[in-house]
Design a protein around this motif. Structure first.
Motif, PDB file in Angstrom:
ATOM      1  N   PHE A 285       0.863  -1.178   0.000  1.00 17.53           N
ATOM      2  CA  PHE A 285       0.000   0.000   0.000  1.00 17.53           C
ATOM      3  C   PHE A 285       0.899   1.227   0.000  1.00 17.53           C
ATOM      4  CE2 PHE A 285      -2.042  -3.554   2.045  1.00 17.53           C
ATOM      5  CZ  PHE A 285      -3.220  -3.639   1.309  1.00 17.53           C
ATOM      6  N   LEU A 286       0.727   2.048  -1.034  1.00 14.13           N
ATOM      7  CA  LEU A 286       1.581   3.214  -1.237  1.00 14.13           C
ATOM      8  C   LEU A 286       0.758   4.485  -1.084  1.00 14.13           C
ATOM      9  CD1 LEU A 286       2.376   0.767  -3.431  1.00 14.13           C
ATOM     10  CD2 LEU A 286       4.296   2.309  -3.816  1.00 14.13           C
ATOM     11  N   ILE A 287       1.323   5.483  -0.416  1.00 14.79           N
ATOM     12  CA  ILE A 287       0.607   6.719  -0.112  1.00 14.79           C
ATOM     13  C   ILE A 287       1.261   7.860  -0.879  1.00 14.79           C
ATOM     14  CG2 ILE A 287      -0.003   8.373   1.695  1.00 14.79           C
ATOM     15  CD1 ILE A 287       0.462   4.659   2.417  1.00 14.79           C
ATOM     16  N   TYR A 288       0.437   8.593  -1.613  1.00 16.03           N
ATOM     17  CA  TYR A 288       0.928   9.672  -2.473  1.00 16.03           C
ATOM     18  C   TYR A 288       0.328  11.025  -2.085  1.00 16.03           C
ATOM     19  CZ  TYR A 288       2.625   6.180  -5.864  1.00 16.03           C
ATOM     20  OH  TYR A 288       3.292   5.149  -6.478  1.00 16.03           O
ATOM     21  N   ASN A 289       1.127  12.079  -2.287  1.00 18.83           N
ATOM     22  CA  ASN A 289       0.625  13.443  -2.445  1.00 18.83           C
ATOM     23  C   ASN A 289       0.647  13.716  -3.943  1.00 18.83           C
ATOM     24  OD1 ASN A 289       2.609  14.326   0.392  1.00 18.83           O
ATOM     25  ND2 ASN A 289       0.397  14.018   0.403  1.00 18.83           N
ATOM     26  N   ALA A 290       0.164  14.872  -4.355  1.00 17.78           N
ATOM     27  CA  ALA A 290       0.246  15.244  -5.767  1.00 17.78           C
ATOM     28  C   ALA A 290       0.352  16.752  -5.874  1.00 17.78           C
ATOM     29  CB  ALA A 290      -0.979  14.737  -6.534  1.00 17.78           C
ATOM     30  N   VAL A 291       1.055  17.204  -6.923  1.00 15.14           N
ATOM     31  CA  VAL A 291       1.165  18.634  -7.195  1.00 15.14           C
ATOM     32  C   VAL A 291       0.735  18.899  -8.632  1.00 15.14           C
ATOM     33  CG1 VAL A 291       2.989  19.061  -5.505  1.00 15.14           C
ATOM     34  CG2 VAL A 291       3.599  18.423  -7.843  1.00 15.14           C
ATOM     35  N   ASN A 292       0.225  20.110  -8.861  1.00 12.85           N
ATOM     36  CA  ASN A 292      -0.156  20.482 -10.221  1.00 12.85           C
ATOM     37  C   ASN A 292       1.039  21.117 -10.930  1.00 12.85           C
ATOM     38  OD1 ASN A 292       0.021  23.125  -9.235  1.00 12.85           O
ATOM     39  ND2 ASN A 292      -2.192  23.305  -8.920  1.00 12.85           N
ATOM     40  N   ASP A 293       0.803  21.672 -12.127  1.00 12.07           N
ATOM     41  CA  ASP A 293       1.898  22.251 -12.910  1.00 12.07           C
ATOM     42  C   ASP A 293       2.518  23.476 -12.255  1.00 12.07           C
ATOM     43  OD1 ASP A 293       1.707  20.342 -14.879  1.00 12.07           O
ATOM     44  OD2 ASP A 293       0.236  21.467 -16.050  1.00 12.07           O
ATOM     45  N   LYS A 294       1.793  24.069 -11.278  1.00 14.52           N
ATOM     46  CA  LYS A 294       2.324  25.222 -10.546  1.00 14.52           C
ATOM     47  C   LYS A 294       3.005  24.806  -9.251  1.00 14.52           C
ATOM     48  CE  LYS A 294      -1.246  28.338 -12.364  1.00 14.52           C
ATOM     49  NZ  LYS A 294      -2.380  29.249 -11.990  1.00 14.52           N
ATOM     50  N   GLU A 295       3.199  23.485  -9.070  1.00  6.64           N
ATOM     51  CA  GLU A 295       3.820  22.922  -7.870  1.00  6.64           C
ATOM     52  C   GLU A 295       2.968  23.142  -6.618  1.00  6.64           C
ATOM     53  OE1 GLU A 295       6.667  21.010  -7.841  1.00  6.64           O
ATOM     54  OE2 GLU A 295       6.460  21.166 -10.012  1.00  6.64           O
ATOM     55  N   GLU A 296       1.661  23.314  -6.799  1.00  4.59           N
ATOM     56  CA  GLU A 296       0.747  23.473  -5.671  1.00  4.59           C
ATOM     57  C   GLU A 296       0.192  22.108  -5.281  1.00  4.59           C
ATOM     58  OE1 GLU A 296      -1.029  27.874  -6.950  1.00  4.59           O
ATOM     59  OE2 GLU A 296      -1.960  26.030  -7.702  1.00  4.59           O
ATOM     60  N   MET A 297       0.063  21.883  -3.964  1.00  5.80           N
ATOM     61  CA  MET A 297      -0.469  20.618  -3.471  1.00  5.80           C
ATOM     62  C   MET A 297      -1.923  20.450  -3.899  1.00  5.80           C
ATOM     63  SD  MET A 297       0.764  18.048  -1.583  1.00  5.80           S
ATOM     64  CE  MET A 297       1.878  18.632  -0.324  1.00  5.80           C
ATOM     65  N   VAL A 298      -2.255  19.263  -4.368  1.00 13.08           N
ATOM     66  CA  VAL A 298      -3.604  18.965  -4.853  1.00 13.08           C
ATOM     67  C   VAL A 298      -4.414  18.288  -3.742  1.00 13.08           C
ATOM     68  CG1 VAL A 298      -4.909  17.501  -6.465  1.00 13.08           C
ATOM     69  CG2 VAL A 298      -2.899  18.769  -7.251  1.00 13.08           C
ATOM     70  N   THR A 299      -5.673  18.689  -3.600  1.00 11.73           N
ATOM     71  CA  THR A 299      -6.599  17.998  -2.697  1.00 11.73           C
ATOM     72  C   THR A 299      -7.366  16.953  -3.505  1.00 11.73           C
ATOM     73  OG1 THR A 299      -6.850  19.940  -1.276  1.00 11.73           O
ATOM     74  CG2 THR A 299      -8.579  18.257  -1.152  1.00 11.73           C
ATOM     75  N   PHE A 300      -7.321  15.720  -3.041  1.00 13.16           N
ATOM     76  CA  PHE A 300      -7.968  14.635  -3.770  1.00 13.16           C
ATOM     77  C   PHE A 300      -9.471  14.629  -3.523  1.00 13.16           C
ATOM     78  CE2 PHE A 300      -3.616  13.068  -3.384  1.00 13.16           C
ATOM     79  CZ  PHE A 300      -3.379  12.568  -4.665  1.00 13.16           C
ATOM     80  N   PRO A 301     -10.269  14.208  -4.503  1.00 14.10           N
ATOM     81  CA  PRO A 301     -11.712  14.062  -4.267  1.00 14.10           C
ATOM     82  C   PRO A 301     -11.969  12.909  -3.296  1.00 14.10           C
ATOM     83  CG  PRO A 301     -11.125  13.131  -6.399  1.00 14.10           C
ATOM     84  CD  PRO A 301      -9.893  13.832  -5.879  1.00 14.10           C
ATOM     85  N   ARG A 302     -13.067  12.998  -2.582  1.00 10.86           N
ATOM     86  CA  ARG A 302     -13.413  11.904  -1.674  1.00 10.86           C
ATOM     87  C   ARG A 302     -13.932  10.704  -2.459  1.00 10.86           C
ATOM     88  NH1 ARG A 302     -15.682  13.772   4.168  1.00 10.86           N
ATOM     89  NH2 ARG A 302     -13.856  14.995   4.775  1.00 10.86           N
ATOM     90  N   ILE A 303     -13.706   9.547  -1.883  1.00 11.57           N
ATOM     91  CA  ILE A 303     -14.048   8.295  -2.558  1.00 11.57           C
ATOM     92  C   ILE A 303     -15.461   7.846  -2.181  1.00 11.57           C
ATOM     93  CG2 ILE A 303     -13.443   5.851  -2.790  1.00 11.57           C
ATOM     94  CD1 ILE A 303     -11.542   7.868  -4.176  1.00 11.57           C
ATOM     95  N   LYS A 304     -16.185   7.387  -3.183  1.00 15.60           N
ATOM     96  CA  LYS A 304     -17.525   6.845  -2.966  1.00 15.60           C
ATOM     97  C   LYS A 304     -17.494   5.337  -3.221  1.00 15.60           C
ATOM     98  CE  LYS A 304     -22.323   7.179  -4.572  1.00 15.60           C
ATOM     99  NZ  LYS A 304     -23.227   7.833  -5.539  1.00 15.60           N
ATOM    100  N   PRO A 305     -17.404   4.539  -2.157  1.00 16.04           N
ATOM    101  CA  PRO A 305     -17.398   3.088  -2.354  1.00 16.04           C
ATOM    102  C   PRO A 305     -18.765   2.602  -2.831  1.00 16.04           C
ATOM    103  CG  PRO A 305     -17.396   3.617  -0.009  1.00 16.04           C
ATOM    104  CD  PRO A 305     -17.297   4.920  -0.745  1.00 16.04           C
ATOM    105  N   ILE A 306     -18.764   1.668  -3.758  1.00 17.34           N
ATOM    106  CA  ILE A 306     -20.017   1.163  -4.325  1.00 17.34           C
ATOM    107  C   ILE A 306     -20.185  -0.330  -4.038  1.00 17.34           C
ATOM    108  CG2 ILE A 306     -21.330   0.810  -6.470  1.00 17.34           C
ATOM    109  CD1 ILE A 306     -19.860   3.314  -7.564  1.00 17.34           C
TER     110      ILE A 306
END
Length: 555
Positions: A285-306
C-alpha cells in the motif's frame, strides 16, 4: 560526511537521467531497489551467510532527489534475533554544487538468514558502540512486537470500523468511485531481475509495484503524484527467473491531500500460467501526495465506495492509516529540541495568556479526523507536517463547574491517569496559574520521564461559556533535570469544558504530541493498545463518582 561505522554498509549513487522520472526527480522505484540491495548486504555482513528480505517497515520520504545529485544509503543491523535481523536504513541526498545534505528517508527492514542445507542458524548479537546504538537496540524490540501483531491489530480495527458510522461515508458532492483507477500490468522475470540467490530481487518487485501505483494515483488526480510513504509489507513467497508476475493496482481511499493505492502481485510459472492459478507473493500500500503544474499541493476528491470490495478496501485504508500513525512514532528515535521558555515573574502574564491562547488555537484548527468512537468517548487526530495532535472528547454526567474544579487541580491527576505517577505544586503563582513537577512511569524499558509544566486556568466570563485548563512545559532553574529521569516536554495541551445543561458537560482534552511523550500515545493511535480510551473512561468515572462535599465551598 562522516566516515562509516565498522558494521555499516554504504552505497553512493550519482543520479543519472535513466534513474529519474519525467520531472527530473529520482524515481522512487529506483531508490527502493538501492535501499533493498544495501540492506541485504548489511544483513549478510553481520550474518556471514545469504539473507533474504522478510518485510519492510513504513518508509517515509521526506525529500526528493534530482538528476546530478548524489544519494548515499547507510544500512546496519540494529538488533539480531535468533534467525532474523532488523536493518536500519538512512538515505541522504547531497547537492554537489553547494555541498548541502538533506535527509530523504529513515526506514527499517527485516531480513532472515538463509541456512545451507539443514544447518541451524543462531545469529550473533550486535555489538553496541554508541548511545544511539543502545537506543535503537531497545526500540528494535518494540518495532518487532508491532510487526508480529500487525495482522491482529488490523483485524481488530476493521471490526471497530464496522461498529460505528464513518462520517466520511456520508454522501457529498464531488465524490468519485475508484473503478477508473484500476491498472494491470505483467512482467516476465529475466536473469537481470534476479538476486544472487536466483529469486526475483525484492527491490525490483517493489520498483514495479511503485510504477503501477503511480499510474493508478495519476488517474484519480490528473496531476503529478509524489510518493510520500510505503506501508509496511511482507514478502509472502518467492518468485524466480521465468515466472510471470501479474500486478493489479487500484486507489483504496483518499485523505484530503493523500491517496492510498493498493497493489497485489501474483506469480505464475508456465504450468500455473496455462491454468490461471497464480501464487499471491506480495501486497503493498503506497501513499501519495500530488502537485499540479504550478507545484501546488492537490486535494484529492473523496471516494464513494459502491461494491462490497470497494467498502472493504475503503475501510482497510482507514485502519492502515491509523496503524501507520502509531507506528510512525516507534520506527525511529527523534532527538527532541526543547522549545519551552524559562518562567520568571517578569513574563508571568504573557506566558499564561500565550498558554491559554495556544490551546484555543489548537482546538479551533480544521482537519481533525475521527480515529475511534466508543460510547461516551471519541478520539480525533490532526497531522500537520511533522506534528501530530490528539483530541479526546468525553461526555460527563456532572456539572461543568465541578468538572473544571476536579480537572484543574493536577494533584488529583494520578488518581485517574496512569501516565502520571506524581504531581506536586512547586510554585503557586496565582489563583489562575500554578507550576507543577510531574513524574511519569517507565515506557519501552527506558528511564522514567519527568516534566515541569505551567497550568493556566480560566473560568468563563459569562455563564454557558467554556472553562479552560491549559498546560505547557516551562524551564525553572530551581528544578533542573535529574539523572534518574528523562526531562520531557509538553508543547501544548489541556482541557476545554463546555456545559451541556446544568448536570452534564463535554470535556475535550487536547495534546500536541512531542517526541518525548509520543511513546505514551503511539500504541493507542496505532490500534494495538487502548490506553487513551481506558484513561478517558477512568477520568469519567473519577469525575462522576466525586462527591459534592468540599467542592462547592471552593467557589
Amino acid at each position: 560526511m562522516e566516515p562509516p561505522e565498522p558494521a555499516e554498509v554504504r552505497m553512493s549513487q550519482a543520479i543519472q537521467p535513466a534513474h529519474a522520472n519525467p520531472r527530473g526527480e529520482l524515481s522512487a522505484g529506483q531508490l527502493l531497489k538501492w535501499i533493498d540491495a544495501t540492506a541485504c548486504l548489511a544483513a549478510e555482513k553481520h550474518a556471514g551467510i545469504s539473507c533474504v528480505t522478510a518485510s519492510v517497515d513504513d518508509i517515509q520520504f521526506e525529500e526528493t532527489a534530482r538528476v546530478g545529485q548524489v544519494i548515499t544509503i547507510k544500512a546496519k543491523v540494529t538488533r539480531a534475533f535468533s534467525t532474523s535481523m532488523e536493518i536500519s536504513i538512512k538515505v541522504i541526498v547531497q547537492d554537489m554544487l553547494t555541498g548541502i545534505e538533506k535527509l530523504v528517508s529513515v526506514a527499517f527492514s527485516t531480513f532472515v538468514a538463509k541456512p545451507v542445507g539443514k544447518e541451524k542458524i543462531h545469529l550473533k548479537p550486535v555489538t553496541l558502540l554508541t548511545e544511539q546504538d543502545h537506543v535503537e537496540h531497545n526500540l528494535a524490540s518494540e518495532r518487532r512486537k508491532v510487526r508480529l501483531h500487525h495482522e491482529d491489530t488490523f483485524k481488530n480495527l476493521m471490526k471497530e470500523n464496522n461498529e460505528f458510522d464513518d462520517p466520511i461515508c456520508d454522501e457529498e458532492e464531488g465524490m468519485v468511485s475508484t473503478g477508473g483507477t484500476a491498472v494491470q500490468s505483467i512482467e516476465l522475470v529475466l536473469p537481470p531481475h534476479a538476486n544472487h540467490h536466483g529469486n526475483t530481487f525484492g527491490g525490483q518487485i517493489m520498483a514495479w509495484m511503485e510504477s503501477l501505483a503511480t499510474i493508478s494515483a495519476s488517474r484519480l488526480c490528473r496531476a503529478h503524484p509524489l510518493l510520500k510513504s510505503v506501508d509496511m509489507f511482507k514478502f509472502r513467497g518467492p518468485s524466480a527467473v521465468g515466472d510471470r508476475l501479474v500486478f493489479n493496482a487500484i486507489v483504496n481511499n483518499t485523505f484530503q491531500t493523500c491517496v492510498e493505492v493498493g497493489v497485489r502481485v501474483e506469480a505464475f510459472d508456465c504450468q500455473e500460467w496455462s491454468k490461471g492459478q497464480g501464487r499471491h507473493i506480495n501486497s503493498a500500500f503506497l501513499i501519495y501526495n500530488a502537485v499540479n503544474d504550478k507545484e501546488e499541493m492537490v486535494t484529492f476528491p473523496r471516494i464513494k465506495p459502491i461494491s462490497k470490495d470497494d467498502f472493504r478496501r475503503y475501510r482497510g485504508a482507514i485502519a492502515r492509516k491509523r496503524i501507520r500513525l502509531g507506528r510512525k512514532y516507534v520506527t525511529s528515535h527523534k532527538e527532541e529540541v526543547p522549545i519551552c521558555v524559562q518562567w520568571d515573574i517578569s513574563n508571568q502574564v504573557s506566558l499564561s495568556n500565550a498558554n491559554v491562547e495556544a490551546l484555543k488555537n489548537l482546538a479551533a484548527k480544521s482537519g481533525w479526523e475521527v480515529t475511534s468512537a466508543v460510547e461516551k468517548i471519541k478520539i480525533y487526530t490532526l497531522e500537520e507536517h511533522d506534528l501530530l495532535s490528539v483530541w479526546v472528547e468525553k461526555h460527563v454526567e456532572r456539572p461543568a463547574h465541578l468538572t473544571y474544579h476536579l480537572l484543574s487541580d493536577f494533584t488529583k491527576r494520578p488518581l485517574w491517569d496512569p501516565h502520571f505517577v506524581s504531581c506536586e505544586v512547586i510554585n503557586w503563582v496565582s489563583e489562575g496559574d500554578q507550576i507543577y513537577y510531574i513524574t511519569c512511569p517507565i515506557v519501552n524499558g527506558d528511564k522514567p520521564k519527568d516534566l515541569v509544566v505551567l497550568v493556566s486556568r480560566r473560568r468563563p466570563l459569562k455563564d454557558g461559556s467554556t472553562y479552560t485548563v491549559a498546560v505547557k512545559s516551562v524551564l525553572l532553574p530551581s528544578v533542573p533535570p535529574c539523572p534518574h529521569y528523562i526531562r520531557s516536554e509538553i508543547i501544548c495541551a489541556g482541557f476545554l469544558i463546555r456545559a451541556i445543561d446544568s448536570s452534564s458537560c463535554t470535556v475535550s482534552y487536547f495534546n500536541q504530541i512531542s517526541a518525548s511523550i509520543s511513546p505514551y500515545f503511539a500504541g493507542n493511535l496505532g490500534g494495538w493498545s487502548k490506553s487513551i480510551e481506558e484513561t478517558a473512561a477512568s477520568c469519567i468515572k473519577f469525575i462522576e463518582n466525586a462527591t459534592d462535599g468540599g467542592l462547592i465551598n471552593t467557589f
